[in-house]
Scaffold this active site. Structure first.
Site, PDB file in Angstrom:
ATOM      1  N   MET A   1     -66.464 -15.171 -70.091  1.00  0.00           N
ATOM      2  CA  MET A   1     -66.106 -15.920 -71.295  1.00  0.00           C
ATOM      3  C   MET A   1     -65.970 -17.410 -70.983  1.00  0.00           C
ATOM      4  O   MET A   1     -65.432 -18.175 -71.786  1.00  0.00           O
ATOM      5  CB  MET A   1     -64.816 -15.381 -71.911  1.00  0.00           C
ATOM      6  CG  MET A   1     -64.967 -13.973 -72.464  1.00  0.00           C
ATOM      7  SD  MET A   1     -63.784 -13.547 -73.769  1.00  0.00           S
ATOM      8  CE  MET A   1     -62.227 -13.791 -72.928  1.00  0.00           C
ATOM      9  N   GLY A   2     -66.452 -17.813 -69.800  1.00  0.00           N
ATOM     10  CA  GLY A   2     -66.435 -19.224 -69.464  1.00  0.00           C
ATOM     11  C   GLY A   2     -65.121 -19.694 -68.884  1.00  0.00           C
ATOM     12  O   GLY A   2     -64.263 -18.910 -68.509  1.00  0.00           O
TER      13      GLY A   2
ATOM     14  N   LEU B   1     -64.788 -21.209 -65.930  1.00  0.00           N
ATOM     15  CA  LEU B   1     -64.950 -20.457 -64.689  1.00  0.00           C
ATOM     16  C   LEU B   1     -63.992 -20.919 -63.597  1.00  0.00           C
ATOM     17  O   LEU B   1     -63.610 -22.083 -63.527  1.00  0.00           O
ATOM     18  CB  LEU B   1     -66.392 -20.601 -64.202  1.00  0.00           C
ATOM     19  CG  LEU B   1     -67.470 -20.201 -65.223  1.00  0.00           C
ATOM     20  CD1 LEU B   1     -68.856 -20.432 -64.634  1.00  0.00           C
ATOM     21  CD2 LEU B   1     -67.310 -18.753 -65.668  1.00  0.00           C
TER      22      LEU B   1
ATOM     23  N   GLY C   1     -62.761 -16.897 -58.873  1.00  0.00           N
ATOM     24  CA  GLY C   1     -63.005 -15.468 -59.033  1.00  0.00           C
ATOM     25  C   GLY C   1     -64.356 -15.198 -59.668  1.00  0.00           C
ATOM     26  O   GLY C   1     -65.108 -14.315 -59.223  1.00  0.00           O
ATOM     27  N   HIS C   2     -64.682 -15.944 -60.720  1.00  0.00           N
ATOM     28  CA  HIS C   2     -66.008 -15.816 -61.327  1.00  0.00           C
ATOM     29  C   HIS C   2     -67.106 -16.147 -60.318  1.00  0.00           C
ATOM     30  O   HIS C   2     -68.148 -15.484 -60.270  1.00  0.00           O
ATOM     31  CB  HIS C   2     -66.146 -16.772 -62.516  1.00  0.00           C
ATOM     32  CG  HIS C   2     -65.277 -16.454 -63.676  1.00  0.00           C
ATOM     33  ND1 HIS C   2     -64.262 -17.287 -64.085  1.00  0.00           N
ATOM     34  CD2 HIS C   2     -65.265 -15.399 -64.528  1.00  0.00           C
ATOM     35  CE1 HIS C   2     -63.672 -16.772 -65.153  1.00  0.00           C
ATOM     36  NE2 HIS C   2     -64.255 -15.616 -65.442  1.00  0.00           N
TER      37      HIS C   2
ATOM     38  N   LYS D   1     -59.736  -7.368 -60.926  1.00  0.00           N
ATOM     39  CA  LYS D   1     -58.476  -7.803 -61.535  1.00  0.00           C
ATOM     40  C   LYS D   1     -58.275  -7.113 -62.874  1.00  0.00           C
ATOM     41  O   LYS D   1     -57.170  -6.672 -63.200  1.00  0.00           O
ATOM     42  CB  LYS D   1     -58.446  -9.318 -61.721  1.00  0.00           C
ATOM     43  CG  LYS D   1     -57.166  -9.819 -62.393  1.00  0.00           C
ATOM     44  CD  LYS D   1     -57.206 -11.302 -62.652  1.00  0.00           C
ATOM     45  CE  LYS D   1     -58.062 -11.645 -63.845  1.00  0.00           C
ATOM     46  NZ  LYS D   1     -57.464 -11.190 -65.143  1.00  0.00           N
TER      47      LYS D   1
ATOM     48  N   GLN E   1     -60.453  -2.495 -67.672  1.00  0.00           N
ATOM     49  CA  GLN E   1     -61.745  -2.867 -68.244  1.00  0.00           C
ATOM     50  C   GLN E   1     -62.893  -2.353 -67.390  1.00  0.00           C
ATOM     51  O   GLN E   1     -63.882  -1.813 -67.905  1.00  0.00           O
ATOM     52  CB  GLN E   1     -61.827  -4.387 -68.375  1.00  0.00           C
ATOM     53  CG  GLN E   1     -63.202  -4.913 -68.759  1.00  0.00           C
ATOM     54  CD  GLN E   1     -63.224  -6.417 -68.847  1.00  0.00           C
ATOM     55  OE1 GLN E   1     -62.769  -6.973 -69.839  1.00  0.00           O
ATOM     56  NE2 GLN E   1     -63.737  -7.086 -67.826  1.00  0.00           N
TER      57      GLN E   1
ATOM     58  N   VAL F   1     -59.886 -12.201 -56.498  1.00  0.00           N
ATOM     59  CA  VAL F   1     -59.685 -13.438 -55.739  1.00  0.00           C
ATOM     60  C   VAL F   1     -58.332 -14.013 -56.141  1.00  0.00           C
ATOM     61  O   VAL F   1     -57.984 -14.043 -57.328  1.00  0.00           O
ATOM     62  CB  VAL F   1     -60.814 -14.449 -56.020  1.00  0.00           C
ATOM     63  CG1 VAL F   1     -60.558 -15.763 -55.288  1.00  0.00           C
ATOM     64  CG2 VAL F   1     -62.161 -13.859 -55.610  1.00  0.00           C
TER      65      VAL F   1
ATOM     66  N   ARG G   1     -56.727 -17.857 -67.804  1.00  0.00           N
ATOM     67  CA  ARG G   1     -55.494 -18.071 -68.563  1.00  0.00           C
ATOM     68  C   ARG G   1     -54.393 -18.732 -67.740  1.00  0.00           C
ATOM     69  O   ARG G   1     -53.362 -19.118 -68.302  1.00  0.00           O
ATOM     70  CB  ARG G   1     -55.004 -16.744 -69.148  1.00  0.00           C
ATOM     71  CG  ARG G   1     -55.838 -16.260 -70.329  1.00  0.00           C
ATOM     72  CD  ARG G   1     -55.190 -15.063 -71.006  1.00  0.00           C
ATOM     73  NE  ARG G   1     -55.812 -14.778 -72.295  1.00  0.00           N
ATOM     74  CZ  ARG G   1     -56.799 -13.920 -72.478  1.00  0.00           C
ATOM     75  NH1 ARG G   1     -57.271 -13.258 -71.439  1.00  0.00           N
ATOM     76  NH2 ARG G   1     -57.313 -13.716 -73.677  1.00  0.00           N
TER      77      ARG G   1
END
Length: 291
Positions: free
Chosen positions: A30-31, A33, A36-37, A149, A153, A176, A187
């Site tokens: 969802m951007g 970043l 972790g991404h 994480k 999901q 990460v 977040r």
């Protein structure tokens, strides 16, 4: 890196790679970043000929009182990071591209998706499963990469892929963490200075659960109770979910034996919701057994 915003253009671009026999890896995001991404990107880059990253803040997975409008966005920054990470194609559609009409079709994994985080965010995981299915249909990746994480999901997506025979391998990538152990999350930027300091109790609560298991406590309810008591030591922490579950099925169980155990936390700090988890193998818990 090529940035594409429409489904038709993306399909045309990927058709060329398919004709050449190249494998495709997808990193859905969802951007906004973070490292972790980028670990997902690194894994995808090492395992595929072509890497597609998607950035789409999916309205279907946000509740009426959640932070869709405030969710952090910085496309230019994300493009720079993805370019540096070796991504070939960024798919960054708008809402009207993904949902040109109100969605009548929803993908739901109701049993896995209605408990734990799903119990406090009704409809969230149906929104996740629907958009991920749509991305899989558009990109048709050989592999798709998701962080551990968001463990619930990840398990929901794995079950969805299995149940629907979707031809994609789902790859889970370890969490990460920041220097104090807090899981990297988009977040985290919402946290005030004091909330960020307080949030370090979340990974320490996972340590506490592992210590209790290593000490011989076998009752899930007792561990959950004591982890809640541990979190109560931080006034800014408001736990919403503290649960021990089977890591495969996410179901509760009667007693810890020798099988791996999932401890899952969902804790609020102010208006910010933080998720974390750990899979603990009782026989190899990192903490010395207490006499």
């Amino acid at each position: 890196m090529r940035t594409i915003t429409t489904i038709a253009e993306l399909r045309d671009a990927l058709a060329e790679h398919r004709r050449a026999g190249r494998s495709v890896g997808l990193v859905p995001t969802m951007g906004y970043l973070h490292v972790g991404h980028m670990e997902l990107v690194r894994r995808a880059r090492g395992e595929n000929d072509v890497v597609v990253a998607s950035i789409f803040v999916n309205p279907l997975q946000f509740g009426a009182n959640e932070d869709l409008g405030e969710y952090p966005r910085d496309l230019a920054r994300d493009q720079e990071l993805l370019t540096d990470g070796g991504v070939d194609i960024l798919f960054a559609p708008g809402v009207s591209d993904m949902y040109p009409r109100p969605m009548e079709t929803v993908v739901d994994v109701p049993k896995l998706g209605s408990e734990l985080e799903g119990a406090v965010r009704p409809g969230h995981f149906a929104g996740v499963a629907t958009v991920v299915t749509k991305l899989f249909n558009i990109v048709q990746p050989d592999r798709a990469y998701f962080g551990e994480k968001d463990f619930q999901q990840l398990q929901i997506i794995r079950r969805m892929v299995e149940d629907l025979a979707q031809p994609v391998k789902v790859v889970g990538v370890p969490t990460v963490r920041e220097e104090d152990g807090l899981a990297c999350s988009s977040r985290n930027v919402y946290l005030t200075t004091e909330e960020r300091r307080a949030a370090a109790i979340v990974p320490r609560a996972l340590d506490e659960a592992e210590r209790l298991i290593a000490s011989g406590v076998t009752e899930p309810a007792e561990i959950e109770k004591r982890v809640l008591e541990f979190l109560a030591g931080e006034p800014l922490a408001r736990p919403e979910v503290v649960a021990l579950r089977d890591p495969e099925t996410l179901e509760p169980f009667g007693e810890i034996s020798g099988k791996p155990v999932l401890i899952l936390l969902f804790v609020r700090f102010g208006t910010t919701k933080l998720l974390d988890n750990r899979v603990i193998a009782p026989k190899s818990a990192r903490f010395a057994k207490v006499a």
